[in-house]
Design a protein around this motif. Structure first.
Motif, PDB file in Angstrom:
ATOM      1  N   ILE B  43       8.954  81.010  48.303  1.00  0.00           N
ATOM      2  CA  ILE B  43       9.446  80.823  46.978  1.00  0.00           C
ATOM      3  C   ILE B  43      10.824  81.293  47.020  1.00  0.00           C
ATOM      4  N   ALA B  44      11.192  82.579  47.331  1.00  0.00           N
ATOM      5  CA  ALA B  44      11.917  83.490  46.987  1.00  0.00           C
ATOM      6  C   ALA B  44      13.545  82.469  47.624  1.00  0.00           C
ATOM      7  N   PHE B 185      23.518  75.133  34.411  1.00  0.00           N
ATOM      8  CA  PHE B 185      22.831  76.172  33.600  1.00  0.00           C
ATOM      9  C   PHE B 185      21.880  77.010  34.397  1.00  0.00           C
ATOM     10  N   THR B 189      21.600  80.227  37.407  1.00  0.00           N
ATOM     11  CA  THR B 189      20.970  81.108  37.152  1.00  0.00           C
ATOM     12  C   THR B 189      19.804  81.034  37.605  1.00  0.00           C
ATOM     13  N   LEU B 190      19.151  80.868  37.908  1.00  0.00           N
ATOM     14  CA  LEU B 190      17.805  80.368  38.569  1.00  0.00           C
ATOM     15  C   LEU B 190      18.353  81.179  39.959  1.00  0.00           C
ATOM     16  N   GLY B 193      18.905  84.812  39.841  1.00  0.00           N
ATOM     17  CA  GLY B 193      17.274  85.586  40.014  1.00  0.00           C
ATOM     18  C   GLY B 193      16.986  85.372  40.796  1.00  0.00           C
ATOM     19  N   PHE B 194      16.555  84.515  41.641  1.00  0.00           N
ATOM     20  CA  PHE B 194      15.746  84.576  43.389  1.00  0.00           C
ATOM     21  C   PHE B 194      16.679  84.980  44.387  1.00  0.00           C
ATOM     22  N   GLN B 196      17.820  88.170  43.874  1.00  0.00           N
ATOM     23  CA  GLN B 196      17.931  89.384  43.355  1.00  0.00           C
ATOM     24  C   GLN B 196      16.191  89.520  43.888  1.00  0.00           C
ATOM     25  N   ALA B 197      15.554  88.029  43.598  1.00  0.00           N
ATOM     26  CA  ALA B 197      13.913  88.507  44.379  1.00  0.00           C
ATOM     27  C   ALA B 197      13.387  88.205  45.310  1.00  0.00           C
TER      28      ALA B 197
END
Lengths: 218, 205
Positions: B43-44, B185, B189-190, B193-194, B196-197
């Motif tokens: 998923i990441a 946006f 952002t995702l 975040g991903f 980082q994941a």
């Protein structure tokens, strides 16, 4: 972060069978099942503090009930805005369609308004699904009812950990589906116990996320 | 765990049986954990592909419903219209028509979702390019998102209070602007975040 351990860590507890069975029975009884939500909150807190094992004991049922009840009330408050909006929309539909003599016009108004209502509900439910788990983690850590409504802190936590948060949500959904499937095979009644397992998985996922979160957000 | 390990290496028949059960449980647990970790990593790493596929799976039935209705497959098309009723008002005068039947989403919703999905595809293309890998776009500031969504709200509001009756072209244009703003946006952002994941869920050496 070893997210896979969330699925198996509970089996390392010496009394995991007893604790999951009690959880399943508690889940079965209406009203009393708030205690199961309280148990979930304790599991989140323990995990976030690095004490995922042993699993919380089934003692102090009153304390667990109160914690679960508070989370239930917060959930109700979260759902209140959309309930009010839907109430207004359907109230208006009832009034307007009652006042209109033409049946076709009344049906058109009713369809349009209920469509708008369902549309709003759909968007709101998605928002709720995203925000409420983070709010529950915040409550689990602070023990304060107000933590459910500190939206700045909740948003900061989600935003800082958005990737892990979405993955945790998806994995929790997968755990829920597995629990329903396996529990369904076990004559249906097994769901009560497998859902307790899924609850512990979810508690561990979000507890670990809170533990690993950047200090600025938690 | 400690007690179980100690028992596992004793030599009595009961202990050997215990050891077998313990090792079997360990193997199953390790496989489950590896599977879940693999799913998280998948998923990441493939979040954009998964999002684009999910959006396509959401948009395609809105085209399929009028097609099915046009070929006489009324029952499946009715099911699609019914499901999408929970996300859109489906008023015929505010919808596009395909194959002689209205789409399962109104013009505005169609434009919002399609532009959001289109932006996801463009984002994927951008990230596939060498310069795109080096320069991750920054998320659109919320105030700019509000600016891009404002025409849609103004159009809807003016229509609601009876100031003007919008057209499907206007609904689609303002909806597309809002969908694109949301994409500008959401995707960066995702992406942050991903990324980082991906680091968080990387296998430990």
């Amino acid at each position: 972060m070893d997210i896979g351990r969330s699925f198996t860590y509970m089996f390392e507890d010496q009394d995991w069978v007893k604790k999951i069975l009690i959880g399943g029975v508690v889940n079965l009884i209406p009203i009393v099942n708030f205690a199961a939500s309280g148990y979930f909150i304790e599991a989140v807190k323990n995990t976030a503090e690095g004490r995922e094992l042993p699993l919380p004991e089934w003692d102090n049922l009153g304390g667990k009930f109160v914690k679960g009840l508070i989370a239930g009330i917060a959930g109700f408050i979260y759902a209140l805005p959309i309930m009010i909006v839907m109430g207004i929309i359907f109230g208006l539909v009832a009034v307007v369609t009652g006042a209109v003599s033409d049946e076709d016009t009344a049906a058109t108004i009713a369809t349009a308004c209920s469509g708008i209502g369902y549309c709003l509900m759909f968007v709101y439910m998605i928002l709720l699904l995203l925000i409420f788990p983070a709010a529950t983690v915040r409550y689990a850590l602070t023990g304060q009812f107000g933590a459910f409504f500190r939206f700045g802190e909740i948003w900061a936590f989600i935003k800082a950990n958005i990737g892990g948060y979405i993955i945790a949500l998806l994995i929790a959904v997968v755990a829920g589906l597995i629990a329903q499937f396996v529990g369904g095979i076990a004559c249906g009644i097994g769901i009560l116990f497998t859902l307790m397992w899924a609850m512990l998985v979810t508690a561990n996922l979000f507890g670990n996320l809170a533990r690993e979160a950047q200090p600025a957000t938690y | 765990m400690g007690r179980a390990s100690a028992r596992a290496w004793s030599s009595t028949p009961e202990a050997r049986s215990d050891r077998g059960r313990f090792l079997c449980r360990e193997v199953v647990a390790k496989r489950v954990e590896a599977g879940v970790n693999g799913l998280a990593r998948f998923i990441a790493h493939h979040w954009l592909f998964l999002t684009n596929v999910a959006m396509l799976a959401f948009i395609l039935p809105t085209l399929l419903a009028p097609y099915l209705a046009s070929v006489g497959a009324c029952w499946p098309s009715r099911v699609i219209y019914f499901i999408y009723r929970f996300t859109c008002h489906q008023r015929p005068e505010r919808s596009f028509f395909l194959f002689g039947h209205q789409m399962a989403l109104c013009a505005r919703c169609t434009a919002i979702y399609t532009s959001f999905w289109g932006l996801g595809l463009l984002y994927g293309l951008w990230r596939a390019m060498p310069w795109g890998r080096r320069h991750r776009p920054r998320p659109l500031p919320i105030r700019w998102l509000a600016v891009l969504a404002a025409p849609m709200f103004l159009d809807g509001l003016a229509q609601l209070v009876g100031l003007h009756e919008s057209t499907n072209l206007w609904r689609a244009l303002t909806g597309a602007l809002a969908g694109a703003g949301t994409g500008l946006f959401v995707y960066p952002t995702l992406d942050e975040g991903f990324a980082q994941a991906q680091r968080d869920f990387a296998p430990s050496r």
